[in-house]
Design an enzyme around this catalytic site. Structure first.
Site, PDB file in Angstrom:
ATOM      1  N   ASN A  62       0.861  -1.180   0.000  1.00 30.39           N
ATOM      2  CA  ASN A  62       0.000   0.000   0.000  1.00 30.39           C
ATOM      3  C   ASN A  62       0.903   1.237   0.000  1.00 30.39           C
ATOM      4  O   ASN A  62       1.535   1.529   1.010  1.00 30.39           O
ATOM      5  CB  ASN A  62      -0.889  -0.035   1.255  1.00 30.39           C
ATOM      6  CG  ASN A  62      -1.704   1.231   1.420  1.00 30.39           C
ATOM      7  OD1 ASN A  62      -1.844   2.027   0.500  1.00 30.39           O
ATOM      8  ND2 ASN A  62      -2.246   1.421   2.621  1.00 30.39           N
ATOM      9  N   LYS A  78       0.002   4.285  -0.245  1.00 27.17           N
ATOM     10  CA  LYS A  78      -0.668   5.437   0.377  1.00 27.17           C
ATOM     11  C   LYS A  78      -0.473   6.694  -0.473  1.00 27.17           C
ATOM     12  O   LYS A  78      -0.420   6.611  -1.697  1.00 27.17           O
ATOM     13  CB  LYS A  78      -0.149   5.635   1.807  1.00 27.17           C
ATOM     14  CG  LYS A  78      -0.111   4.330   2.608  1.00 27.17           C
ATOM     15  CD  LYS A  78       0.103   4.553   4.072  1.00 27.17           C
ATOM     16  CE  LYS A  78       0.315   3.214   4.746  1.00 27.17           C
ATOM     17  NZ  LYS A  78       0.168   3.293   6.180  1.00 27.17           N
ATOM     18  N   HIS A 136      -9.500   0.763   5.068  1.00 28.70           N
ATOM     19  CA  HIS A 136      -8.158   0.893   5.654  1.00 28.70           C
ATOM     20  C   HIS A 136      -8.234   1.766   6.913  1.00 28.70           C
ATOM     21  O   HIS A 136      -9.039   2.694   6.987  1.00 28.70           O
ATOM     22  CB  HIS A 136      -7.195   1.507   4.630  1.00 28.70           C
ATOM     23  CG  HIS A 136      -5.774   1.491   5.127  1.00 28.70           C
ATOM     24  ND1 HIS A 136      -5.267   2.479   5.939  1.00 28.70           N
ATOM     25  CD2 HIS A 136      -4.780   0.589   4.952  1.00 28.70           C
ATOM     26  CE1 HIS A 136      -4.003   2.180   6.235  1.00 28.70           C
ATOM     27  NE2 HIS A 136      -3.694   1.042   5.646  1.00 28.70           N
ATOM     28  N   GLU A 156      -6.597   4.160   7.982  1.00 32.63           N
ATOM     29  CA  GLU A 156      -6.492   5.612   7.803  1.00 32.63           C
ATOM     30  C   GLU A 156      -7.804   6.195   7.276  1.00 32.63           C
ATOM     31  O   GLU A 156      -8.160   7.335   7.581  1.00 32.63           O
ATOM     32  CB  GLU A 156      -5.295   5.931   6.893  1.00 32.63           C
ATOM     33  CG  GLU A 156      -3.985   5.721   7.652  1.00 32.63           C
ATOM     34  CD  GLU A 156      -2.852   5.126   6.841  1.00 32.63           C
ATOM     35  OE1 GLU A 156      -2.848   5.267   5.613  1.00 32.63           O
ATOM     36  OE2 GLU A 156      -1.965   4.504   7.462  1.00 32.63           O
ATOM     37  N   GLU A 197      -5.291  -5.636  10.446  1.00 31.12           N
ATOM     38  CA  GLU A 197      -4.271  -4.615  10.648  1.00 31.12           C
ATOM     39  C   GLU A 197      -4.521  -3.897  11.973  1.00 31.12           C
ATOM     40  O   GLU A 197      -5.321  -2.945  12.028  1.00 31.12           O
ATOM     41  CB  GLU A 197      -4.314  -3.600   9.509  1.00 31.12           C
ATOM     42  CG  GLU A 197      -4.018  -4.189   8.162  1.00 31.12           C
ATOM     43  CD  GLU A 197      -3.461  -3.123   7.223  1.00 31.12           C
ATOM     44  OE1 GLU A 197      -2.294  -3.234   6.845  1.00 31.12           O
ATOM     45  OE2 GLU A 197      -4.192  -2.180   6.909  1.00 31.12           O
ATOM     46  N   GLY A 218       2.450   1.701  10.672  1.00 31.45           N
ATOM     47  CA  GLY A 218       3.378   2.824  10.538  1.00 31.45           C
ATOM     48  C   GLY A 218       4.106   3.184  11.814  1.00 31.45           C
ATOM     49  O   GLY A 218       4.706   4.248  11.918  1.00 31.45           O
ATOM     50  N   SER A 244       3.512  -2.693  10.162  1.00 28.89           N
ATOM     51  CA  SER A 244       4.970  -2.665  10.317  1.00 28.89           C
ATOM     52  C   SER A 244       5.654  -3.963   9.893  1.00 28.89           C
ATOM     53  O   SER A 244       6.580  -4.436  10.551  1.00 28.89           O
ATOM     54  CB  SER A 244       5.350  -2.277  11.750  1.00 28.89           C
ATOM     55  OG  SER A 244       4.897  -0.959  12.024  1.00 28.89           O
TER      56      SER A 244
HETATM   57  C1  PEP Z   1      -0.715  -0.237   5.897  1.00 30.71           C
HETATM   58  O1  PEP Z   1      -0.697   0.876   5.442  1.00 30.71           O
HETATM   59  O2  PEP Z   1      -1.664  -0.979   5.632  1.00 30.71           O
HETATM   60  C2  PEP Z   1       0.398  -0.683   6.731  1.00 30.71           C
HETATM   61  C3  PEP Z   1       0.317  -1.857   7.282  1.00 30.71           C
HETATM   62  O3  PEP Z   1       1.453   0.190   6.909  1.00 30.71           O
HETATM   63  P1  PEP Z   1       2.881  -0.138   7.573  1.00 30.71           P
HETATM   64  O4  PEP Z   1       3.386  -1.402   6.943  1.00 30.71           O
HETATM   65  O5  PEP Z   1       3.742   1.040   7.246  1.00 30.71           O
HETATM   66  O6  PEP Z   1       2.662  -0.320   9.037  1.00 30.71           O
END
Ligand code: PEP
Length: 259
Positions: free
Chosen positions: A13, A15, A99, A101, A171, A177, A217
């Site tokens: 992703n 973003k 997601h 966010e 997630e 992040g 992460s």
């Molecule tokens: C994501 O954006 O779905 C995500 C898991 O980000 P990150 O890997 O940076 O934690």
């Protein structure tokens, strides 16, 4: 034992990052490295404005390309939004729904999720439906309750026959992040909760078909360990998907030694 009856799915992703040139560079590198794809499915979720260019480069390879969000109507007075049919028209074959966010920064409510998942399926996009608890919810022992509530909304209009086209991503919001990763035990328990819920809702066949990814992460150094967790069928990767030197080792998680 990890159930590998489901094809591993590694998704990036991007973003609201990278520019057009960097997106194209990265997709070219991934495409070159992926070859015929082998035993895994790989996809990137690019900024919508670059989707036509990214899908053009990805063409002729098994790489999937998706959008990061959709609205649930096909047309209308929805300034700033994109319809599923529009993503399809520029070559995207999948989309993220819910997601964290979108839920937490843009305050998307549960009530939208089922309609977004449904329109994605109806317009021939493969949805990844994202669920996950915040740190406060985990600390209050509410993880299962939150996951079930999010599943209720996202699966509201899903039928058993949709199972092979639908993916869920677990997630945990506190892991996205932040550099914090769920332990294999935490990921395993959450994935089990999700699969059990799906079995109760859609039956065992659907529950055994739907892939459940872990996201939060993921890095080259933890990808292999997470993929070894029972019920983890793939990874949704944010930060580490934006450079070839971190995303490719994750795609090839079992082709290298863990340090
Ligand atoms: C994501 O954006 O779905 C995500 C898991 O980000 P990150 O890997 O940076 O934690």
């Amino acid at each position: 034992m990890t159930n590998r009856s489901r094809k591993p799915y590694i998704a990036g992703n991007w973003k609201m990052n990278l520019d057009r040139a960097k997106c194209l560079d990265l997709i070219k590198t991934i495409k070159g490295r992926l070859g015929d794809g082998g035993d895994r499915e790989v996809a990137v979720f690019a900024p919508a404005i670059y989707l036509a260019d990214v899908t053009a480069v990805a063409q002729g390879s098994p790489l999937g390309v998706g959008g990061q969000n959709i609205w649930y109507e096909d047309n209308g007075a929805f300034t700033g939004e994109l319809a599923a049919r529009m993503l399809r028209e520029v070559g995207a074959d999948r989309v993220l729904v819910g997601h964290s966010e979108r839920r937490h920064v843009f305050k998307e409510p549960d009530e939208w999720m089922g309609r977004k998942v449904r329109i994605a399926l109806d317009r021939d996009l493969l949805p990844i439906y994202c669920v996950g608890e915040t740190l406060d919810e985990r600390k209050a022992n509410r993880t299962d309750r939150v996951l079930k509530r999010q599943l209720e909304s996202g699966f509201d209009k899903v039928r058993p026959e949709d199972a092979h086209r639908l993916t869920v991503a677990y997630e945990p919001v506190w892991a996205i992040g932040t550099g914090e990763t769920a332990t294999p035990e935490m990921a395993g328990l959450a994935h089990k909760t999700i699969r059990k819920w799906i079995a109760q809702r859609l039956g065992d066949t659907a529950a055994n078909t739907i892939r459940i990814l872990y996201g939060g992460s993921v890095k080259p150094d933890n990808a292999r360990e997470l993929m070894a967790v029972d019920g983890v069928d793939g990874l949704l990767v944010g930060g580490a998907s934006m450079q070839a030197d971190t995303f490719i080792p994750i795609i090839e998680y079992d082709l290298r030694q863990t340090p």
